[in-house]
Motif scaffolding. Sequence first.
Motif, PDB file in Angstrom:
ATOM      1  N   GLY A   1      12.544  -9.603  -2.030  1.00 55.25           N
ATOM      2  CA  GLY A   1      12.988 -10.953  -2.355  1.00 55.25           C
ATOM      3  C   GLY A   1      13.035 -11.263  -3.829  1.00 55.25           C
ATOM      4  N   TYR A   2      12.672 -10.306  -4.676  1.00 55.60           N
ATOM      5  CA  TYR A   2      12.682 -10.508  -6.126  1.00 55.60           C
ATOM      6  C   TYR A   2      13.842  -9.747  -6.759  1.00 55.60           C
ATOM      7  N   THR A   3      14.270 -10.223  -7.916  1.00 57.42           N
ATOM      8  CA  THR A   3      15.301  -9.538  -8.692  1.00 57.42           C
ATOM      9  C   THR A   3      14.642  -8.832  -9.864  1.00 57.42           C
ATOM     10  N   ILE A   4      14.856  -7.516  -9.945  1.00 54.45           N
ATOM     11  CA  ILE A   4      14.332  -6.729 -11.070  1.00 54.45           C
ATOM     12  C   ILE A   4      15.524  -6.296 -11.905  1.00 54.45           C
ATOM     13  N   PRO A   5      15.667  -6.843 -13.108  1.00 55.95           N
ATOM     14  CA  PRO A   5      16.850  -6.543 -13.935  1.00 55.95           C
ATOM     15  C   PRO A   5      16.896  -5.092 -14.412  1.00 55.95           C
ATOM     16  N   LYS A   6      18.021  -4.704 -14.930  1.00 53.28           N
ATOM     17  CA  LYS A   6      18.170  -3.401 -15.563  1.00 53.28           C
ATOM     18  C   LYS A   6      17.247  -3.314 -16.787  1.00 53.28           C
ATOM     19  N   GLY A   7      16.676  -2.133 -17.004  1.00 54.52           N
ATOM     20  CA  GLY A   7      15.869  -1.910 -18.201  1.00 54.52           C
ATOM     21  C   GLY A   7      14.414  -2.300 -18.074  1.00 54.52           C
ATOM     22  N   ILE A   8      13.924  -2.533 -16.848  1.00 53.83           N
ATOM     23  CA  ILE A   8      12.523  -2.897 -16.637  1.00 53.83           C
ATOM     24  C   ILE A   8      11.719  -1.651 -16.281  1.00 53.83           C
ATOM     25  N   THR A   9      10.608  -1.429 -16.965  1.00 50.94           N
ATOM     26  CA  THR A   9       9.723  -0.307 -16.665  1.00 50.94           C
ATOM     27  C   THR A   9       9.004  -0.567 -15.344  1.00 50.94           C
ATOM     28  N   VAL A  10       8.953   0.449 -14.492  1.00 52.07           N
ATOM     29  CA  VAL A  10       8.362   0.311 -13.162  1.00 52.07           C
ATOM     30  C   VAL A  10       7.182   1.277 -13.017  1.00 52.07           C
ATOM     31  N   ILE A  11       6.032   0.728 -12.603  1.00 49.56           N
ATOM     32  CA  ILE A  11       4.831   1.515 -12.342  1.00 49.56           C
ATOM     33  C   ILE A  11       4.691   1.708 -10.841  1.00 49.56           C
ATOM     34  N   LEU A  12       4.566   2.952 -10.401  1.00 48.71           N
ATOM     35  CA  LEU A  12       4.357   3.254  -8.986  1.00 48.71           C
ATOM     36  C   LEU A  12       2.856   3.429  -8.750  1.00 48.71           C
ATOM     37  N   ASN A  13       2.240   2.450  -8.117  1.00 51.50           N
ATOM     38  CA  ASN A  13       0.801   2.520  -7.877  1.00 51.50           C
ATOM     39  C   ASN A  13       0.525   3.360  -6.635  1.00 51.50           C
ATOM     40  N   MET A  14       0.505   4.694  -6.817  1.00 47.93           N
ATOM     41  CA  MET A  14       0.293   5.610  -5.704  1.00 47.93           C
ATOM     42  C   MET A  14      -1.063   5.399  -5.032  1.00 47.93           C
ATOM     43  N   THR A  15      -2.015   4.868  -5.782  1.00 46.28           N
ATOM     44  CA  THR A  15      -3.331   4.579  -5.213  1.00 46.28           C
ATOM     45  C   THR A  15      -3.212   3.636  -4.021  1.00 46.28           C
ATOM     46  N   SER A  16      -2.329   2.669  -4.143  1.00 42.48           N
ATOM     47  CA  SER A  16      -2.165   1.678  -3.074  1.00 42.48           C
ATOM     48  C   SER A  16      -1.593   2.305  -1.807  1.00 42.48           C
ATOM     49  N   VAL A  17      -0.907   3.443  -1.941  1.00 36.55           N
ATOM     50  CA  VAL A  17      -0.346   4.134  -0.782  1.00 36.55           C
ATOM     51  C   VAL A  17      -1.390   5.052  -0.155  1.00 36.55           C
ATOM     52  N   LEU A  18      -2.069   5.829  -0.982  1.00 36.40           N
ATOM     53  CA  LEU A  18      -3.019   6.821  -0.474  1.00 36.40           C
ATOM     54  C   LEU A  18      -4.311   6.197   0.040  1.00 36.40           C
ATOM     55  N   PHE A  19      -4.544   4.911  -0.302  1.00 40.43           N
ATOM     56  CA  PHE A  19      -5.747   4.216   0.180  1.00 40.43           C
ATOM     57  C   PHE A  19      -5.389   2.959   0.979  1.00 40.43           C
ATOM     58  N   ASP A  20      -4.182   2.922   1.491  1.00 41.65           N
ATOM     59  CA  ASP A  20      -3.703   1.758   2.233  1.00 41.65           C
ATOM     60  C   ASP A  20      -4.392   1.682   3.601  1.00 41.65           C
ATOM     61  N   GLU A  21      -5.083   0.581   3.851  1.00 41.14           N
ATOM     62  CA  GLU A  21      -5.803   0.416   5.118  1.00 41.14           C
ATOM     63  C   GLU A  21      -4.858   0.326   6.309  1.00 41.14           C
ATOM     64  N   ASN A  22      -3.590   0.020   6.069  1.00 40.75           N
ATOM     65  CA  ASN A  22      -2.615  -0.021   7.154  1.00 40.75           C
ATOM     66  C   ASN A  22      -2.083   1.366   7.511  1.00 40.75           C
ATOM     67  N   GLU A  23      -2.348   2.346   6.658  1.00 40.48           N
ATOM     68  CA  GLU A  23      -1.825   3.693   6.864  1.00 40.48           C
ATOM     69  C   GLU A  23      -2.900   4.712   7.235  1.00 40.48           C
ATOM     70  N   TRP A  24      -4.143   4.452   6.805  1.00 43.89           N
ATOM     71  CA  TRP A  24      -5.227   5.416   6.994  1.00 43.89           C
ATOM     72  C   TRP A  24      -6.400   4.746   7.709  1.00 43.89           C
ATOM     73  N   GLU A  25      -6.956   5.438   8.687  1.00 41.21           N
ATOM     74  CA  GLU A  25      -8.031   4.856   9.487  1.00 41.21           C
ATOM     75  C   GLU A  25      -9.280   4.575   8.653  1.00 41.21           C
ATOM     76  N   THR A  26      -9.642   5.528   7.802  1.00 35.72           N
ATOM     77  CA  THR A  26     -10.832   5.364   6.941  1.00 35.72           C
ATOM     78  C   THR A  26     -10.435   5.737   5.514  1.00 35.72           C
ATOM     79  N   PRO A  27      -9.682   4.873   4.845  1.00 35.14           N
ATOM     80  CA  PRO A  27      -9.065   5.255   3.559  1.00 35.14           C
ATOM     81  C   PRO A  27     -10.052   5.629   2.464  1.00 35.14           C
ATOM     82  N   HIS A  28     -11.261   5.088   2.494  1.00 36.68           N
ATOM     83  CA  HIS A  28     -12.213   5.347   1.408  1.00 36.68           C
ATOM     84  C   HIS A  28     -13.244   6.406   1.778  1.00 36.68           C
TER      85      HIS A  28
END
Length: 493
Positions: A383-410
Amino acid sequence: MDSFFSTVRSYLDWDFKCLLLFVVIFILIADYIKNRRPASFPPGPSALPIVGNIFTIDHMKAHESLMQLAGKYGDVYSLRMGQTWMVVLNRFNVMKEALVNQGDSLADRPELPLQQDVGHGLGIISSNGHIWKQQRRFALSTLRYFGFGKKSLEPVILDEFTHCAKDFNDFSGKPFAPHLIINNLVSNVICSLVFGHRFKYNDEKFGKLMKWFDQVLQIEASIWVQVYAFKYRPHQTAKNIWEEVKDFIREELKEHRKNWDPSDPRDYIDCYLNEIQTSKGQADSTFDEENLIISVLDLFVAGSETTATTLRWAFLYMVKYPEIQEKVQAEIDTVIGQSRQLSMDDRVNLPFTDAVIHEVQRIGNIVPLSLLHITSKEMQLEGYTIPKGITVILNMTSVLFDENEWETPHTFNPGHFLNKEGKFVKRPAFIPFSAGKRLCLGESLARMELFLFFASFMQHFTFSMPAGVKPVMDYRFGITLAPHPYEMIATPR
């Protein structure tokens, strides 16, 4: 007369203070107008004038800070580092939408000052557009020619393990630090592909190279990267280290030219020299000696640091959970025994071992923020607009420790990758190598190395800590999350 000069001085002091106040207010207002968030831009924390959110983040635990902010501002939010706007992406569904479904919009890298000073927009990792496409395509095809990701590379990996195992045995059950040995082990595989030869573990020059990599990857993730334009000392140190690495590669290139036979390429460098020669005069060619040097440097970083760091975490987790180590060894003993050499064909019959490797990668969270991307065109996300030329950080931590994806993430739990029948199952949210067009070039090599090295270590050694010492599971933050230096005992089985 004295009173006259006193009045003039007082007037001038007051005039200077007014001018100073006006300048400060003008700068603050200009900064606010220039950097205020557009209505459709992702939300985020309030930023300080001039410096933005530099002090919002704990730069020794940046991935944890970004996770906390996601809890407050959502899976897509923005930060301002100095005068640069960044958008942080969190969780698997958001990453998949951005990297895969809208991958064309995020295929580029930002032009960071340090990388530009060192690589000048060349090579494979930090390049964009035509240069990136041509260099990546050449690297993939050439490395595949020399066995990249194929069974033909197995003997190289397993032979390197025998050298490492000899070093481990030489310690005769005494404590030792595995850091440098493991770096040499992994790096020698990429050396075989790129240089056509390996280096002895006691090679002083090669040992320096390994230490430089470790040092520079920590510097590049520090807060000083954000203020590199001011030429602070840590960045000069990083730049100097990369120049030393480039000189190392130049010496290898010089040696290659002495015995180079275009009709019989021995390795990546020989193939690249052939490509320089055959594409000479072509207007769209990006093949030259400087691009070769930067590409080799990129292959070294991509092909050694993350795998070596993963193995060092694996030893720590086996020491911390000896019951899991025993279960891995029991599986290997049943399927392989202790005398036959492993093969990639064995992986399907070693599901628990494979699950342990994947769980080390997941919980080790080796590259917590991936590498930076930049939008090459406007994109819509959540729902957001991200213009051209914006630096994007991929927080892989949020994926590998996502409680919706892993039964015991920690919790260290190989069961994350096993079904009820005990068979290995790869989870969609397992993306330590990122995804999309910038998927890690070395993924196939890393997966092969991790299985063959880890399973071979488990086949031949039992790992433990020195008497009275407990494993320290804290990390050192850098571009990679590395364990703190430690000593261990490798007992031959």
